[in-house]
Structures are given as C-alpha cells and as structure tokens.
Design an enzyme around this catalytic site. Structure first.
Site, PDB file in Angstrom:
ATOM      1  N   GLY A 239     128.574  35.417  33.196  1.00  0.00           N
ATOM      2  CA  GLY A 239     129.264  34.674  32.150  1.00  0.00           C
ATOM      3  C   GLY A 239     129.361  33.179  32.315  1.00  0.00           C
ATOM      4  O   GLY A 239     129.766  32.478  31.380  1.00  0.00           O
ATOM      5  N   GLU A 275     127.055  38.994  38.407  1.00  0.00           N
ATOM      6  CA  GLU A 275     125.948  39.358  37.511  1.00  0.00           C
ATOM      7  C   GLU A 275     125.579  38.195  36.597  1.00  0.00           C
ATOM      8  O   GLU A 275     125.685  38.305  35.379  1.00  0.00           O
ATOM      9  CB  GLU A 275     126.375  40.554  36.637  1.00  0.00           C
ATOM     10  CG  GLU A 275     126.821  41.774  37.399  1.00  0.00           C
ATOM     11  CD  GLU A 275     127.477  42.826  36.484  1.00  0.00           C
ATOM     12  OE1 GLU A 275     127.870  42.483  35.351  1.00  0.00           O
ATOM     13  OE2 GLU A 275     127.591  43.974  36.927  1.00  0.00           O
ATOM     14  N   PRO A 276     125.156  37.075  37.143  1.00  0.00           N
ATOM     15  CA  PRO A 276     124.775  35.968  36.256  1.00  0.00           C
ATOM     16  C   PRO A 276     123.440  36.246  35.571  1.00  0.00           C
ATOM     17  O   PRO A 276     122.519  36.773  36.188  1.00  0.00           O
ATOM     18  CB  PRO A 276     124.653  34.781  37.217  1.00  0.00           C
ATOM     19  CG  PRO A 276     124.342  35.383  38.546  1.00  0.00           C
ATOM     20  CD  PRO A 276     124.943  36.762  38.564  1.00  0.00           C
ATOM     21  N   GLY A 277     123.361  35.928  34.300  1.00  0.00           N
ATOM     22  CA  GLY A 277     122.113  36.050  33.556  1.00  0.00           C
ATOM     23  C   GLY A 277     121.717  34.684  33.034  1.00  0.00           C
ATOM     24  O   GLY A 277     120.746  34.068  33.473  1.00  0.00           O
ATOM     25  N   ARG A 314     118.961  32.441  18.677  1.00  0.00           N
ATOM     26  CA  ARG A 314     120.290  31.960  19.072  1.00  0.00           C
ATOM     27  C   ARG A 314     120.932  31.004  18.052  1.00  0.00           C
ATOM     28  O   ARG A 314     122.112  31.157  17.740  1.00  0.00           O
ATOM     29  CB  ARG A 314     120.258  31.337  20.469  1.00  0.00           C
ATOM     30  CG  ARG A 314     119.803  32.340  21.562  1.00  0.00           C
ATOM     31  CD  ARG A 314     120.045  31.830  22.967  1.00  0.00           C
ATOM     32  NE  ARG A 314     121.456  31.642  23.205  1.00  0.00           N
ATOM     33  CZ  ARG A 314     122.089  30.500  23.139  1.00  0.00           C
ATOM     34  NH1 ARG A 314     121.437  29.384  22.902  1.00  0.00           N
ATOM     35  NH2 ARG A 314     123.385  30.455  23.321  1.00  0.00           N
ATOM     36  N   TYR A 318     124.250  32.715  16.895  1.00  0.00           N
ATOM     37  CA  TYR A 318     125.454  32.222  17.585  1.00  0.00           C
ATOM     38  C   TYR A 318     125.764  30.774  17.213  1.00  0.00           C
ATOM     39  O   TYR A 318     126.562  30.138  17.908  1.00  0.00           O
ATOM     40  CB  TYR A 318     125.257  32.261  19.098  1.00  0.00           C
ATOM     41  CG  TYR A 318     124.785  33.571  19.679  1.00  0.00           C
ATOM     42  CD1 TYR A 318     125.599  34.710  19.661  1.00  0.00           C
ATOM     43  CD2 TYR A 318     123.536  33.670  20.288  1.00  0.00           C
ATOM     44  CE1 TYR A 318     125.168  35.897  20.232  1.00  0.00           C
ATOM     45  CE2 TYR A 318     123.107  34.854  20.855  1.00  0.00           C
ATOM     46  CZ  TYR A 318     123.924  35.964  20.820  1.00  0.00           C
ATOM     47  OH  TYR A 318     123.486  37.133  21.397  1.00  0.00           O
ATOM     48  N   CYS A 346     111.428  33.351   5.746  1.00  0.00           N
ATOM     49  CA  CYS A 346     112.013  33.237   4.407  1.00  0.00           C
ATOM     50  C   CYS A 346     113.509  33.526   4.403  1.00  0.00           C
ATOM     51  O   CYS A 346     113.961  34.500   3.789  1.00  0.00           O
ATOM     52  CB  CYS A 346     111.253  34.162   3.470  1.00  0.00           C
ATOM     53  SG  CYS A 346     109.513  33.730   3.450  1.00  0.00           S
ATOM     54  N   GLU A 347     114.262  32.739   5.126  1.00  0.00           N
ATOM     55  CA  GLU A 347     115.726  32.827   5.132  1.00  0.00           C
ATOM     56  C   GLU A 347     116.265  31.424   5.404  1.00  0.00           C
ATOM     57  O   GLU A 347     115.729  30.726   6.269  1.00  0.00           O
ATOM     58  CB  GLU A 347     116.224  33.714   6.289  1.00  0.00           C
ATOM     59  CG  GLU A 347     115.746  35.122   6.213  1.00  0.00           C
ATOM     60  CD  GLU A 347     116.794  36.106   6.729  1.00  0.00           C
ATOM     61  OE1 GLU A 347     117.982  35.730   6.839  1.00  0.00           O
ATOM     62  OE2 GLU A 347     116.393  37.231   7.005  1.00  0.00           O
ATOM     63  N   TYR A 375     118.197  34.873  26.748  1.00  0.00           N
ATOM     64  CA  TYR A 375     118.458  35.399  25.411  1.00  0.00           C
ATOM     65  C   TYR A 375     117.519  34.742  24.378  1.00  0.00           C
ATOM     66  O   TYR A 375     117.910  34.466  23.249  1.00  0.00           O
ATOM     67  CB  TYR A 375     119.952  35.233  25.039  1.00  0.00           C
ATOM     68  CG  TYR A 375     120.853  35.816  26.108  1.00  0.00           C
ATOM     69  CD1 TYR A 375     120.946  37.194  26.261  1.00  0.00           C
ATOM     70  CD2 TYR A 375     121.565  35.004  26.991  1.00  0.00           C
ATOM     71  CE1 TYR A 375     121.723  37.745  27.269  1.00  0.00           C
ATOM     72  CE2 TYR A 375     122.341  35.551  28.003  1.00  0.00           C
ATOM     73  CZ  TYR A 375     122.429  36.924  28.131  1.00  0.00           C
ATOM     74  OH  TYR A 375     123.194  37.470  29.142  1.00  0.00           O
TER      75      TYR A 375
HETATM   76  C1  LIG Z   1     125.482  40.134  29.521  1.00  0.00           C
HETATM   77  C2  LIG Z   1     126.151  40.577  30.769  1.00  0.00           C
HETATM   78  C3  LIG Z   1     126.102  39.797  31.923  1.00  0.00           C
HETATM   79  C4  LIG Z   1     125.438  38.443  31.963  1.00  0.00           C
HETATM   80  O1  LIG Z   1     126.109  37.482  31.242  1.00  0.00           O
HETATM   81  P1  LIG Z   1     125.634  35.943  31.324  1.00  0.00           P
HETATM   82  O2  LIG Z   1     126.525  35.245  30.405  1.00  0.00           O
HETATM   83  O3  LIG Z   1     124.226  35.909  30.879  1.00  0.00           O
HETATM   84  O4  LIG Z   1     125.791  35.518  32.734  1.00  0.00           O
HETATM   85  C5  LIG Z   1     126.668  40.296  33.074  1.00  0.00           C
HETATM   86  N1  LIG Z   1     127.278  41.494  33.102  1.00  0.00           N
HETATM   87  C6  LIG Z   1     127.361  42.275  31.998  1.00  0.00           C
HETATM   88  C7  LIG Z   1     128.048  43.584  32.092  1.00  0.00           C
HETATM   89  C8  LIG Z   1     126.813  41.845  30.800  1.00  0.00           C
HETATM   90  O5  LIG Z   1     126.913  42.614  29.708  1.00  0.00           O
END
Ligand SMILES: *Cc1c(COP(=O)(O)O)cnc(C)c1O
Length: 421
Positions: A239, A275-277, A314, A318, A346-347, A375
């Site tokens: 997050g 869990e960084p994404g 995005r 968002y 076409c939007e 994303y």
């Molecule tokens: C999407 C998600 C993440 C990653 O979130 P980021 O904002 O990309 O870091 C981690 N854990 C869970 C359970 C998620 O659904």
C-alpha cells in the site's frame, strides 16, 4: 527514483534509448527497468533489516514472468490473489514456501493447487473460506498454514476504489470479531493458525493510517496470545504510495515505513511480511506511445495518441495522474502549451490528461507515461479490438520483448463461430 533519464537530449531506459526500442517493437509498449525493480525490492528488504522478515511482491501490480524471476532471484516472495497468479509465480521459478495467497474469493480448486504445489500461508478473509480451506486440506491429508485478515476499520485516506481497510469494504473480518473467529479457526482440523494479516489500501501517501492499523494488530497479537493462539507471523500488506506528481510532496520512503514497523511491532518478536506492489513496479515502468494527430478543437488542442484507455486504464478508472514527457528532450526554456491528451477509443473517458502543459508536439513524436509500471499492463484489455501491447524489459544496455504483441489474426482467431450461427 528510477532509471529513465534524459541523456544527450534523448530519453533512456537504463542504457538503451527509448526511441531504439520503439523502432524495434513499434508503439505503444511498456518498458521496465531491471535496476529500478531491484532497487525498490532492496530498499524494502533493507528497511526491515534486524527483524525476521520477507518481502512478498504483490504480483498483481505487474505479473510478467520476467519481472517475477528478476525479483524472485533476488530473494523476494510473492503475494498472489488467484490460482493463475500462483501458477505464474511457480512458472517463473518462485518456490511455494515463498508464496502467500490473498484474496476474498479463493475457490476450492485454487486452494488445492496451492496446497499441492506448496504454500507459505493462506491469508484467510472469512469464516466460510476458513471452513472450505479446512475441508480441502483434510481431504488431501494436509494442514494449511493460515493468517486471518482483519479489517481494522482505519481510513486509508486514498482513492475510494483502492481503500480496503474500512468496515464497509469487503475485505477481512471485522477486528472486533477477531477473537471469536480465531477460536473458530483453532477448532478446524485442516488449519494451523500462525498469525494475523492486514492490508488497508493502496497508494497511501502518509504513514498515519498504517501506524493506526499496525497498533491495532499489536494489541490483537497480545490478546490472541492470551487466548492461547500461536501468533508468530504478521503480514502487514502493501500500500505504500509513489510520487505520481513530482510537484507534490513525496510520500514516505520504505526506510520511514520500516522504522515505523519496528517501532509499533518490533517488541512482539514476530516474523513480518510485507506485500508491496506499486512501490516496487510503479516507477520501474513507462508506457511509450506515439502522437497520431494534433487536432485543434474549440479553445483546446487534442494530442491524439496511439495508446488508449485499454492500454493504461488508471486515468479513466482512478482519475490517476501520470507525467507525460516527450522522448526527445525539450531544450531548456522551451515554451509549453496546454493539451488534452487522449487515445483513439470511442469513449470520452479515454482521456489521459486535460489541459496538460507540454512543449509543442507533432504527429509521429514519441511520448512516455511515467510511473506506469504498476497496474498498467496487467489491467489492459483488447477493447475496441486493439491488440494487447507488448512489454519490454531492459537491463543495462540489453532489452528484450517479454510479452509480444499478438497479431491481428491471433486476436481474431480466439473467437469461434459455431456452425449453427
Ligand atoms: C493489492 C494488494 C497489495 C499491494 O498493494 P500496493 O498498493 O500495490 O502495494 C498487497 N496486499 C494485498 C492483499 C493486496 O490486495
């Protein structure tokens, strides 16, 4: 920080001119930097030094196997949210002992796949899921290690579509019910309860909501231990946000985040997972697109690109901001003018930016969307029968296509026309 910089008037991805990639693969395309991916992974890893920890990359952010292997070989675990992601992580060489399984709707089939292939833990999100997982595990003669995702009812102060930690969100069990749910889990033969999981949302630009959530997890750890449960692992979710708009104040760094984690949870002697994404992949990728036309409208000019909302959703989904920069560096002092930057779909929602100040551009000029690595490609579609765009990985002076653009025939031949039509 990333590895997409101007050199001698041209935008580079590490040591490769972006224009060279465009010439080789055509536009639009995504390009990722190995060095940026690894840098971000190591920043998190180092931020938690001194604690028993694992960084489990949330692969839904960017799940190409070349990216997964890059991170997996550096030691990262993976956070998966579907059977497809589990298989993809395994195909990229990530061992099951480094994979955690999240998500509110895991099916029995997905549970079986993970139990068979090996799994670090399931992050369970409801009592029905707990019962299903236990039954599946028992039927296989296995025991499933679990944490239970609690919903701490904390306002993540982010976009509503990516906030997950308020009681009205579908995620986790209400923290107020946690003790009863843990008691229930302890009675299920197929489960081994090992910890607590929490994930409150994405693109957080302030540590306060994290700290509030982790403080609740710390209190719950003490309570659950007093109830007789073994709590030895805390999964803290992802997050942490990234600076999409360079003019805004920068979000906290992984180092600040790590220090806060140690302060709020360090005394509990738990192993922690994060869990960084977005923070790993976001600034590690660009989407590169070409100007098709510059169209003068009433009181505004439209920059019509060959990339569209189906390639990068995005902004439409968002209201996200992406820096859009020319691939040829504008000379210092170049005058800027406002453009509405749009795609061919076409939007009206197919608008990347309104009245964005940019140097004058013309047909065939290349532009790059910054911070598009997370994303981006994973959320793309073939809406308007536009083939999925390719992904390219750069490492030093090498680059390779890591997902090719389907041909029109490949795209069209996926349909079947039954003989009775
Ligand atoms: C999407 C998600 C993440 C990653 O979130 P980021 O904002 O990309 O870091 C981690 N854990 C869970 C359970 C998620 O659904």
């Amino acid at each position: 920080m990333d590895h997409f910089l101007y050199r001698n008037g041209a935008l580079y991805a590490e040591d490769v001119p972006v224009a060279d990639i465009a010439a080789a693969v055509g536009t639009p395309f995504y390009v990722y930097s190995t060095a940026t991916l690894l840098r971000h992974y190591h920043l998190f890893d180092e931020a938690l030094e001194g604690m028993d920890h694992m960084v489990c990359y949330a692969m839904k952010a960017a799940s190409n196997q070349a990216i997964l292997k890059t991170l997996g070989d550096a030691g990262a675990g993976m956070d998966v949210v579907s059977g497809g992601e589990y298989r993809r992580a395994r195909a990229a060489g990530v061992p099951g002992e480094r994979i955690v399984f999240s998500g509110v709707g895991k099916t029995a089939d997905e549970m079986r796949t993970a139990l068979e292939g090996g799994i670090r833990q399931f992050n369970v999100e409801s009592e029905p899921e707990m019962e299903m997982l236990s039954a599946v595990a028992v039927s296989m003669g296995k025991v499933a290690p679990i944490t239970i995702r609690v919903n701490p009812d904390v306002d993540a102060k982010t976009h509503a579509k990516i906030a997950t930690g308020k009681s009205e969100n579908k995620f986790g069990i209400p923290i107020a019910r946690a003790r009863a749910v843990y008691a229930h889990a302890a009675n299920l033969a197929g489960l081994e309860v090992i910890g607590i999981d929490v994930h409150i949302g994405s693109q957080l630009t302030d540590l306060t909501p994290f700290e509030a959530a982790y403080q609740k997890v710390a209190d719950l750890t003490v309570q659950l231990r007093a109830d007789g449960h073994t709590i030895r692992r805390l999964d803290l979710g992802g997050g942490l946000g990234i600076p999409y708009e360079r003019s805004n104040a920068a979000p906290p760094l992984p180092t600040d985040y790590g220090a806060m984690v140690k302060r709020t949870l360090g005394h509990l002697e738990c192993e922690v997972e994060i869990e960084p994404g977005r923070l790993i992949a976001g600034n590690a990728g660009l989407m590169v697109s070409k100007v098709i036309y510059v169209k003068s409208g009433e009181g505004r000019d439209f920059l019509i690109l060959d990339g569209a909302m189906n390639d990068l959703i995005r902004p439409a989904m968002y209201d996200a901001y992406h820096d859009i920069i020319p691939v040829v560096e504008p000379e210092a002092g170049t005058e800027q003018q406002p453009y509405d930057v749009v795609g061919p779909v076409c939007e009206s929602g197919d608008t990347f930016a309104k009245r964005r100040m940019m140097p004058a551009l013309a047909a065939d000029d290349l532009v790059a969307f910054r911070s598009a690595g997370a994303y981006g490609a994973v959320m793309s579609s073939e809406y308007n029968s536009r083939p999925l765009i390719p992904e390219v990985l750069v490492k030093g002076d090498q680059f390779a296509v890591i997902r090719s653009r389907p041909t029109f025939d490949e795209m069209i031949n996926r349909d079947t026309i039954p003989e009775w039509v």
